[in-house]
Structure formats: structure tokens, C-alpha cells
Design an enzyme around this catalytic site. Structure first.
Site, PDB file in Angstrom:
ATOM      1  N   GLY A 175       0.808  -1.213   0.000  1.00  0.00           N
ATOM      2  CA  GLY A 175       0.000   0.000   0.000  1.00  0.00           C
ATOM      3  C   GLY A 175       0.838   1.258   0.000  1.00  0.00           C
ATOM      4  N   ASP A 176       1.897   1.269   0.797  1.00  0.00           N
ATOM      5  CA  ASP A 176       2.760   2.441   0.861  1.00  0.00           C
ATOM      6  C   ASP A 176       3.383   2.745  -0.493  1.00  0.00           C
ATOM      7  OD1 ASP A 176       2.326   2.933   3.560  1.00  0.00           O
ATOM      8  OD2 ASP A 176       3.994   1.684   4.205  1.00  0.00           O
TER       9      ASP A 176
END
Length: 392
Positions: A175-176
Site C-alpha cells: 500500500g505504501d
């Protein structure tokens, strides 16, 4: 060059672009780091206490490996935003930046007078990218979040894991990084529009969950209200067989994903299952989907009778997508990764030699590169104030 003539360094795609990185933690600072890979002049502004990434993750002494990675290609400036002098310098830096990277809550940006409207009033051409979990508006705007939480909120975690097991979080920060990639994409589009068409900056509103949500496109597009929600299926996709992780005779693992009609027919021949009956059961997608478990079992049984290298070599020759499952050690030793320069070694004066993924993609005229690892706190304050503001 071989004749001893010095080679001029290749130009950088974003040479001359000034990026002011005010962000903290990981995804937003990675936006700035990736812009630095493209050649932008990236200035990291930190409070006297330093950025949180400096003491995050694995450490060697007082030096963080994550900081060396996320702080790459940046010059470090130290400012105290609790003082009038610090805020005045901050405002002057935003007034000459092409890009400003933020991820602080609105109340903090309001206190600093660094909301998008504040920055645009000082610098109409500024592209301001704000990375958050849930975006700038909507009921959850302002709710705390990070890549891990947003992978779950955005549906990725639900789709990961075995069909009869619990949802599984990835072991890497998907996600990052997705948030960072989408941030870079938005910044590049905004810079192009500014310089080629409008002459104006704009706000780039990056929500990590919307970046994660893109993964659900194939599952979502085939779903209708009232249908059962798509669910995790382990390493398989029932409508795309074979696609799985298979154990070889020598105890290693390979991934085979060859679900087209032509690929399946070639695979059947290799497995000694090219009879008319087998072709009728597995040769077209509709029939194959009806017998997906049977075909997957046949592939697993065939793979289990061969060593990994034999499986890979055989399927590569047959133009069927296959790979052995790599870990970091095998990737670094792989001749293709080495030939492409896909991993680079960086020298850090405190951490020693570091191995990191090379910036991507490959640009033929303006190659990406990592010039430095993360800087010391406040290391470049004087030089940045001179270069950007003409002081000193």
C-alpha cells in the site's frame, strides 16, 4: 570512454525541478525520493528533532536503513516551525518550489500556513501533492491510516490468502509503495499540464486506499449487486487455469501461469496429455473452467516429478510463462537481474554497502539514478538557503 575521454553525465528528466519534501513516515517521502531518481532537486525539511524515519526499522548504531532508502537523493534542511524565523523560511521555500510534498493533518498545515490554498497564494505554479489514507474529502477524511490498514480497507487483504483460511497481509509495504507511485504519476501529469498548457499548479490528492483499489478492478468489473462478493482463492484463479505455485521434485517452488488456449495445448503435449479427450476437456476456456481442479492437479503432479530447473527450462522453451519463486538472495544472483542492473549497490558512510532496487523504468535518454543515501540532519541547510533563496 575507452579512449580516456571523460563521458558527460546523462541529462536528468526532471533537472531543474525543485521539490520540497515536508512529509513524514514512508509513502509521501517516497514520492519525493522517486522524483529525485528522475533528477529533481529534492530538499527534505525536518524539525530539530529529525524525521521519524531516522529511527524507524532496522538500525546500525544510530543509522536507519529505511532512512537511507527513503532519504535518498535529498538535501536535508532543519527548520523550527515553532519559531517565526522557521516559518518565514518555510514559506519562502514553498514560494520557489515546483513541487511540495505533504502528508500532515489539515490542522497542522493550517498552523504552518501550508495548506494548498496558502501555498498557491504564494506560488501559483506550485504542484502540491498531499498523500493520505482516505483522501482530502469524504466521511473518513482525516482518519489516521497507513499502507497496511489501507490494504485491508481497499479490499486487497480480503483477496489474499487461501480460500479456507483467514485474510493475509503482505510481508512487504504494498500500500505504501502504491501510494507513492500514484503520487509520482499525479505530480508528473500536473507538471506537464502546468508547463505545456496552463502555467498553473494544482493539488494532487492521493489516497492510498484508492491506489490499492485499482487491484480490485478485474474482480469488481464482473460483479453485480446481489452477487456473492469475490473472495480469495489462494494462488489460483478458477477462470484462469493453470495459475498456481507448484512444488518440484527437488523441494523447490515454481509459478506457472499459462491460461490461454494455445499455452494449455502446448502444456498438455509436454505432460503427455495431448489426446483428443484431454483437448476436449481443457483445450478451450469454457471447458477448462469446468474442469479447473482436474487440470490444476495434473499440472501439480507433473511438476512434482521434475526438478525445478527442468520445469523452468522446459516451459520457457515452450513459451509458457514460468519462474522459480525467488527470494532476495536468488534475485541478486540471477543473471538477468544483474544484466539489467535491476539492483544497485550504494555506499553509505555509516551503513556500508547497501543493495536496493534500481529506479525504474529505464529511460534511454534521461536515465534514473540514485545519487546519495539519506543525508544527515540539517546537512544542507546553508547550501539550500543559498541555492533556493540566495542567502549567504
Amino acid at each position: 570512454m575507452g579512449d580516456g575521454t571523460a563521458r558527460e553525465p546523462a541529462p536528468a528528466a526532471l533537472s531543474g525541478v525543485r521539490v520540497l519534501d515536508l512529509a513524514t513516515l514512508f509513502p509521501a517521502p517516497m514520492v519525493a525520493a522517486m522524483l529525485g531518481d528522475l533528477g529533481a532537486d529534492v530538499v527534505k525539511v525536518e524539525p530539530p528533532s529529525g524525521d521519524a524515519l531516522r529511527v524507524t526499522g532496522a538500525m546500525r548504531g544510530d543509522r536507519s536503513f529505511v532512512w537511507a532508502l527513503a532519504g535518498r537523493n535529498k538535501r536535508a534542511v532543519e527548520l523550527d516551525f515553532d519559531t517565526d524565523v522557521g516559518l518565514e523560511l518555510l514559506h519562502r521555500l514553498t514560494a520557489v518550489a515546483d513541487v511540495v510534498v505533504l502528508n500532515q493533518p489539515p490542522r497542522v498545515l493550517e498552523r504552518w500556513r501550508c495548506t494548498y490554498d496558502d501555498i498557491a497564494a504564494r506560488n501559483a505554479g506550485a504542484v502540491v501533492v498531499v498523500v493520505s489514507g482516505f483522501g482530502a474529502d469524504g466521511p473518513y477524511a482525516g482518519r489516521a491510516g497507513n499502507g497496511t490498514v489501507l490494504e485491508a480497507y481497499g479490499g486487497l487483504t480480503h483477496m489474499t490468502g487461501e480460500a479456507d483460511g483467514p485474510p493475509v497481509l503482505a510481508s512487504v509495504p504494498i500500500g505504501d509503495y502504491l501510494g507513492a507511485f500514484f503520487g509520482v504519476s499525479g505530480v508528473l501529469a500536473a507538471l506537464y499540464w502546468r508547463d505545456a498548457n496552463g502555467g498553473m499548479g494544482q493539488l494532487v490528492d492521493v489516497s492510498i486506499y484508492e491506489a490499492v483499489l485499482q487491484f480490485l478492478g478485474p474482480a469488481m468489473v464482473a460483479w453485480s449487486p446481489g452477487d456473492e462478493a469475490p473472495a480469495r482463492t489462494g494462488s489460483r484463479i478458477p477462470v484462469a487455469t493453470p495459475r498456481n505455485v507448484y512444488r518440484t521434485r527437488d523441494g523447490r517452488w515454481v509459478v506457472i501461469s499459462g491460461p490461454t488456449d494455445a499455452q494449455v495445448l502446448r502444456l498438455l503435449e509436454l505432460m503427455g496429455a495431448g489426446s483428443a479427450d484431454h483437448r476436449a476437456r481443457f483445450g478451450d476456456a469454457r471447458s477448462r473452467n469446468a474442469h479447473a481442479d482436474e487440470l490444476d492437479g495434473m499440472v501439480a503432479a507433473w511438476v512434482a516429478t521434475h526438478d525445478a530447473q527442468r520445469v523452468v527450462d522446459t516451459l520457457v522453451d515452450a513459451r509458457i510463462p514460468v519462474t522459480e519463486v525467488n527470494d532476495v538472495a536468488s534475485l541478486l544472483a540471477d543473471p538477468h537481474v544483474q544484466a539489467r542492473g535491476s539492483v544497485v549497490e550504494l555506499d553509505d558512510k555509516e551503513l556500508g554497502t547497501l543493495r536496493v532496487p534500481a529506479p525504474a523504468p529505464h529511460l534511454s535518454r534521461t536515465p534514473l539514478r540514485i545519487a546519495t543515501t539519506g543525508p544527515a540532519r540539517g546537512e544542507h541547510t546553508e547550501s539550500v538557503l543559498h541555492d533556493w533563496l540566495g542567502e549567504g
